[in-house]
Design a protein around this motif. Structure first.
Motif: not given
Length: 288
Positions: A39-42, A60-64
């Motif tokens: 989901a972090a990419d989208t 909020e997104k994960v910094l993968h």
């Protein structure tokens, strides 16, 4: 697959997932962690993300690329640009040193992404001797009936117009508890029903919105609500009546459970403990 479940599973002392918050223990799988990475990419919402109720884009997104994943510890950083921006690092791992490592990572990423806030979120098990922070609690609607309570509680739309108009000043007075935001959603017809308590033709308490959505494994979940009672109206049992009315609504509308987060030792925490909810663990958030 990025995560090794045999590494991560022993570190999950409480069922909380970055960007999603608490999840039902049965939904706590490697797949849900993989989902938040994708989901972090989208920039979009996962189908079972509770925040998708408010529309727009996931903040909020994960910094993968900055995730640390080892047998003894897993650090999962997230970024939000809301306000001056915040980096949070979820520190999964049993050794106490995981918090220091997470704080170092949070400070580094805060500088790198040019945001102001750096936080470390440490999940803690239900057996924690001296709990602190936020308790994760489970209300299981399949375990018994939730009868409708007696008291001055109705959906806001069921009150006379004159009483409904008192919601606006109530919401403004309880803005710190999210009621002003809830009121804007109500005015835009973007949320489910809101249950309210009125005394002497004036709204003094509310809980809502009341909505049931499927979780990551398709089980119907009563979504978290905003919940507040005016300070001058407390001590009359209205908070308990509102909460019981919300639980009755959830069970009546097919929810299997609800997850709640309460401040340890606070009024809502004491209410949930008195009502017999199961404690699933804690999260303790500190500045890095």
């Amino acid at each position: 697959m990025f995560f090794r479940w045999d590494w991560l599973r022993p570190q999950l002392t409480a069922p909380i997932v970055p960007t999603l918050g608490p999840v039902h223990p049965d939904a706590l799988t490697v797949g849900i962690f993989e989902d938040v990475l994708r989901a972090a990419d989208t920039g979009g919402f996962l189908p079972y993300d509770k925040d998708r109720r408010w529309g727009g884009e996931k903040d909020e997104k994960v910094l993968h690329e900055d995730v640390v994943h080892h047998p003894e510890r897993t650090l999962i950083p997230t970024l939000t640009r809301r306000g001056r921006g915040t980096v949070k690092v979820f520190a999964y791992g049993l050794p106490d040193g995981v918090v220091d490592e997470a704080a170092e990572l949070a400070a580094k990423l805060t500088a790198g992404y040019d945001v102001a806030g750096a936080r470390v979120v440490r999940p803690l098990s239900p057996e924690t001797t001296h709990p602190r922070g936020t308790r994760i609690q489970l209300k299981d609607f399949t375990a018994g009936s939730c009868p409708a309570p007696d008291g001055p509680v109705r959906p806001i739309t069921a009150w006379p117009t004159a009483v409904q108009k008192t919601f606006a000043p109530f919401a403004e007075a309880m803005a710190a508890d999210g009621l002003a935001f809830l009121h804007t959603q109500m005015q835009a017809s973007r949320c489910g029903p809101v249950l309210t308590a009125a005394v002497e033709d004036r709204i003094v308490g509310a809980i809502g919105p009341m909505e049931v959505l499927p979780d990551a494994i398709g089980r119907p979940q009563l979504m978290p609500q905003y919940f507040a009672v005016l300070p001058e109206a407390r001590g009359q049992g209205l908070g308990r009546i509102l909460w019981q009315a919300a639980m009755h609504w959830g069970q009546s509308h097919g929810a299997a459970y609800q997850l709640l987060q309460t401040e340890v030792g606070g009024p809502s925490d004491r209410l949930c403990r008195a009502e017999g909810l199961a404690s699933l663990g804690f999260t303790h958030t500190t500045a890095a």
